[in-house]
Design an enzyme around this catalytic site. Structure first.
Site, PDB file in Angstrom:
ATOM      1  NE  ARG A 296       3.059   2.151  -3.113  1.00 28.64           N
ATOM      2  CZ  ARG A 296       3.060   2.611  -4.356  1.00 28.64           C
ATOM      3  NH1 ARG A 296       1.931   2.664  -5.035  1.00 28.64           N
ATOM      4  NH2 ARG A 296       4.176   3.012  -4.937  1.00 28.64           N
TER       5      ARG A 296
ATOM      6  CE1 TYR B  29      -2.221   1.149  -5.492  1.00 30.04           C
ATOM      7  CE2 TYR B  29      -2.657   0.517  -3.219  1.00 30.04           C
ATOM      8  CZ  TYR B  29      -2.101   1.383  -4.137  1.00 30.04           C
ATOM      9  OH  TYR B  29      -1.417   2.494  -3.704  1.00 30.04           O
TER      10      TYR B  29
ATOM     11  CG  ASP C 268      -1.953   4.154  -1.097  1.00 34.09           C
ATOM     12  OD1 ASP C 268      -2.389   5.277  -1.413  1.00 34.09           O
ATOM     13  OD2 ASP C 268      -0.920   3.678  -1.614  1.00 34.09           O
TER      14      ASP C 268
ATOM     15  CG  ASP D 285      -2.500   4.364  -6.535  1.00 33.61           C
ATOM     16  OD1 ASP D 285      -3.212   4.194  -7.548  1.00 33.61           O
ATOM     17  OD2 ASP D 285      -1.256   4.344  -6.570  1.00 33.61           O
TER      18      ASP D 285
ATOM     19  CG  HIS E 162      -5.999  -2.709   0.464  1.00 34.63           C
ATOM     20  ND1 HIS E 162      -4.775  -2.094   0.421  1.00 34.63           N
ATOM     21  CD2 HIS E 162      -6.894  -1.715   0.578  1.00 34.63           C
ATOM     22  CE1 HIS E 162      -4.928  -0.785   0.524  1.00 34.63           C
ATOM     23  NE2 HIS E 162      -6.210  -0.538   0.623  1.00 34.63           N
TER      24      HIS E 162
ATOM     25  CD  GLU F  93      -2.825   7.648  -8.621  1.00 33.73           C
ATOM     26  OE1 GLU F  93      -2.449   6.508  -8.309  1.00 33.73           O
ATOM     27  OE2 GLU F  93      -4.004   7.900  -8.881  1.00 33.73           O
TER      28      GLU F  93
END
Length: 763
Positions: free
Chosen positions: A301, A299, A84, A82, A345, A9
């Protein structure tokens, strides 16, 4: 041989991945979402099972065409947005756009952009995760149903430009409820009595009065305190008990999203939005000279404190080598995550612990280095030995009164040699050293110090404590906190002052209207439960339409009732009289905030800024543009004429001005210092200034703070984001009739634009 295609993205992320993957892959960027709900209509068919209507985002047609050309002869397409739910939605829409060809789609999750992690992700691709996509879709639809149906109601009942959101409005309620607690608080007087004492050996120390004849003693009045002081006149102070205990102070776990935002707010004074922007750049990759683009952190988040085994082994080796074996625990420190944490994660950590802040400093911007150093130190410290403290408590007796002294001495610093926790995060008392004391020892009284105190109301939420409360209550998720705070500030529902978030009159009024008409949506428990149900959708346990049906049934009924019974509020009565005509003054709202205006307008045009005192009473200012409330005392002098500057409140917020106006016209915004807006560095080479809003005859523009030495200026609000196409360090925010809200490169030779996805009225 046809290359495989990898689509991510972000252009920065694409550059980092292309460097590692070489000729085997062609890496392209979608530059965020390519499809979304339409901006000018609801875009959700509530009668047909909440089917969403997705449209191509303005400005993304060329991007889609480029992706289709790149995918033309490719069999294997890897989707790497990403890891998420929002990234899953981006991947899903890319696959929908490209599905007409004979492609095999693979979902890859990059938790860090390092050669090992990239190869592992590509070696074990997955299918697109429908439940995670549907959970994100349900969240987007919920936010649209609330934002696009309540916001127009507020436009009709109050004024245009307002917004409501499923989560932002609950955050506003927390702030308003706290403010009313503060206004309702009745302060109580109490006294303390401190004995300043001296033992046989230094240093002198203090002890506080705690008991009388073995019972707890509280001093409520000055007379009672003076009576105790009189009773202690000529008394002998004797040590009656000494107790020593060793206590451990354990390191905190590595950062998750919320704790990183909180600590960056406390230590670096970063807004949550800025923290996430800087962290995104560190994750996507920074050019480290000969090493090329490198992802510096995992990452950002995440709500998990889990750390990969290889990373734990690497940091333990680093601690052993750099600090010695005494600082290394016998086995790795382990930390528990929240029950709702996604354990796939990791915590936020450096991708390579050997890349110390000093090693990467030449390649990072100032704020990037400060955040990286915070993340790096927190991670390394999390695997170090606890600090060992010796806590000494001594009781001193004098005429049946007992005083207590407590001191803390660091026996072994442990992790604190590297990372000091901020006081409101750790909740630790200040370390005080006591002299050696023994039972029966007589002490010399140096002074008895009576001191008056008053109980304090609960504090206003700061950015750090509000994020902590949102997380505690289960409101929102890691990726939403920054947006929540940004929206309620941008809509002027709250103001950020030194003491924290303070609701404006507009914010209090909007909160009251929403609580009265939409009690479920504004209920903290209801909102938290809805988040849990969205998590259940992501796990494949609940059908997404079921969540929407359960929500919309009661919401649509409340909405219809609100349209009928919600009162029109175009101003608020104050009970104050206009000094010019005798009519009542009203609280009104303009483009730049709230003010007092005469109810006799337009015959009487009297207006004033105002503030509220500690009891919440309105206090009109003597004249407009007076020193703004809650601003610090100013000692800074004007750099042009040497006079002491004064703080004032203007249409763009608080600012400093020279009292020598109009002979001296020096001004400087205080917005950056108060944290109201993010400072955007001037893009001119070797310039240290920042771009600030200024006025001219033609309107508002954004000029360098180093004027007249630097004359750089922009006509549109600047954004601290590099252009993905030409690399220019600043973009500008525009709103066009056809394209809507966009970010654009200010370089005429570039012409790059992209959608501005920070849409009000969501979350």
């Amino acid at each position: 041989m046809t290359k495989s295609l990898l689509i991510v993205e972000s252009p920065a992320k694409a550059r980092t991945l292309q460097k590692y993957l070489g000729k085997d892959f062609e890496v392209r960027a979608s530059v965020g979402h390519i499809k979304d709900l339409p901006k000018k209509e609801l875009g959700v068919d509530v009668e047909k099972n909440f089917i969403p209507k997705y449209v191509t985002i303005d400005g993304k047609t060329k991007t889609i065409q480029d992706l289709k050309r790149a995918a033309h002869d490719v069999e294997d397409i890897y989707l790497g947005p990403d890891p998420d739910r929002e990234g899953e939605a981006i991947a899903w829409h890319i696959a929908e756009v490209l599905k007409s060809g004979k492609h095999r789609f693979h979902r890859v999750l990059f938790y860090e952009l390092t050669p090992r992690a990239i190869q592992e992700a590509l070696a074990k691709p997955m299918e697109l995760n429908r439940p995670r996509y549907e959970a994100q879709q349900a969240r987007r639809i919920l936010d649209r149903l609330v934002g696009y149906q309540i916001s127009p109601l507020l436009w009709e009942k109050v004024k245009r430009g307002l917004s409501a959101g499923r989560v932002q409005s609950v955050a506003l309620r927390l702030i308003c409820d706290r403010e009313r607690e503060i206004l309702a608080f009745v302060s109580q007087e109490y006294w303390s009595l401190t004995a300043h004492l001296k033992a046989e050996q230094p240093p002198p120390f203090q002890a506080k009065l705690i008991r009388y004849k073995g019972k707890k003693l509280e001093l409520a009045k000055a007379e009672q305190t003076q009576a105790v002081v009189a009773a202690l006149e000529g008394a002998q102070y004797t040590v009656t008990a000494v107790e020593q205990k060793e206590r451990q102070k354990k390191p905190l776990p590595p950062f998750i999203t919320s704790t990183m935002q909180q600590e960056a707010s406390r230590k670096l004074r970063f807004a949550a939005k800025k923290t996430m922007q800087v962290a995104q750049r560190l994750y996507e990759g920074k050019d480290l000279g000969a090493a090329g683009p490198v992802g510096l952190i995992t990452y950002m988040r995440t709500d998990s404190t889990r750390v990969a085994g290889e990373a734990v082994a690497a940091v333990r080796d680093f601690i052993r080598q750099e600090f010695g074996p005494d600082y290394l625990p016998a086995k790795p420190n382990a930390y528990k995550s929240r029950k709702t944490a996604q354990e796939a994660h990791e915590a936020i950590r450096p991708t390579d612990v050997s890349r110390t802040p000093a090693a990467v400093a030449p390649f990072l911007e100032k704020d990037e280095l400060r955040l990286y150093e915070l993340i790096w130190k927190r991670f390394v410290a999390s695997q170090m030995e606890p600090a060992r403290l010796l806590v000494t408590t001594a009781d001193i007796s004098a005429n049946h009164y007992t005083f207590r002294a407590t001191g803390t001495v660091v026996k072994f610093p442990g992790f604190t040699v590297l990372y000091e926790e901020t006081p409101d995060a750790a909740g630790e008392e200040e370390d005080i050293k006591l002299p050696p004391l023994k039972v029966g020892e007589l002490l010399e009284l140096l002074q008895l110090e009576p001191k008056q105190h008053f109980t304090q109301p609960p504090p206003r939420y700061t950015e750090a404590t509000l994020i902590k409360e949102l997380e505690k209550q289960g409101i929102g998720r890691p990726s939403t906190y920054a947006t929540i705070l940004s929206v309620i500030l941008g809509r002027l529902y709250v103001a950020k002052i030194k003491a924290g978030f303070k609701p404006t009159e507009l914010g209090l009024m909007i909160n009251d209207l929403l609580v009265a008409s939409f009690p479920k949506i504004m209920n903290v428990g209801f909102t938290a439960n809805l988040e849990d149900r969205l998590d259940a959708v992501a796990e494949g346990e609940v059908i997404w339409q079921e969540v929407l049906r359960d929500f919309y049934g009661s919401f649509s009924q409340e909405l219809q009732e609100a349209k009928q019974v919600m009162p029109r509020v175009k101003s608020l009565a104050t009970g104050l009289t206009c000094p010019q005509c005798g009519a009542e003054l009203l609280i009104k709202w303009g483009k730049t905030g709230e003010f007092l205006g005469c109810s006799g307008y337009p015959e009487c045009r009297y207006t004033r800024n105002f503030s509220r005192d500690e009891q919440g009473r309105i206090v009109p200012e003597e004249k407009n543009n007076v020193p703004a409330p809650d601003l610090p005392e100013i000692t800074e002098v004007c750099p042009k004429c040497g006079q002491t500057l004064v703080a004032k409140q203007g249409r763009f917020g608080p600012f400093l001005a020279c009292p020598g106006y109009p002979k001296c016209r020096y001004t400087r915004s205080l917005q950056e210092e108060e944290g109201e807006v993010e400072a955007v560095p001037c893009p001119q080479p070797d310039c240290t200034g920042v771009l600030r809003a200024r006025k001219s005859k033609r309107g508002v523009f954004y000029g360098c703070s180093n004027y007249p030495e630097c004359t750089y200026a922009l006509n549109y609000p600047p954004v601290a984001k590099a252009c993905p196409q030409c690399g220019f360090p600043v973009m500008v925010r525009k709103e066009l009739k056809k394209q809507g809200k966009i970010l654009a490169c200010p370089q005429k030779s570039c012409g790059y634009t992209e959608p501005d996805l920070d849409e009000p009225g969501t979350d």
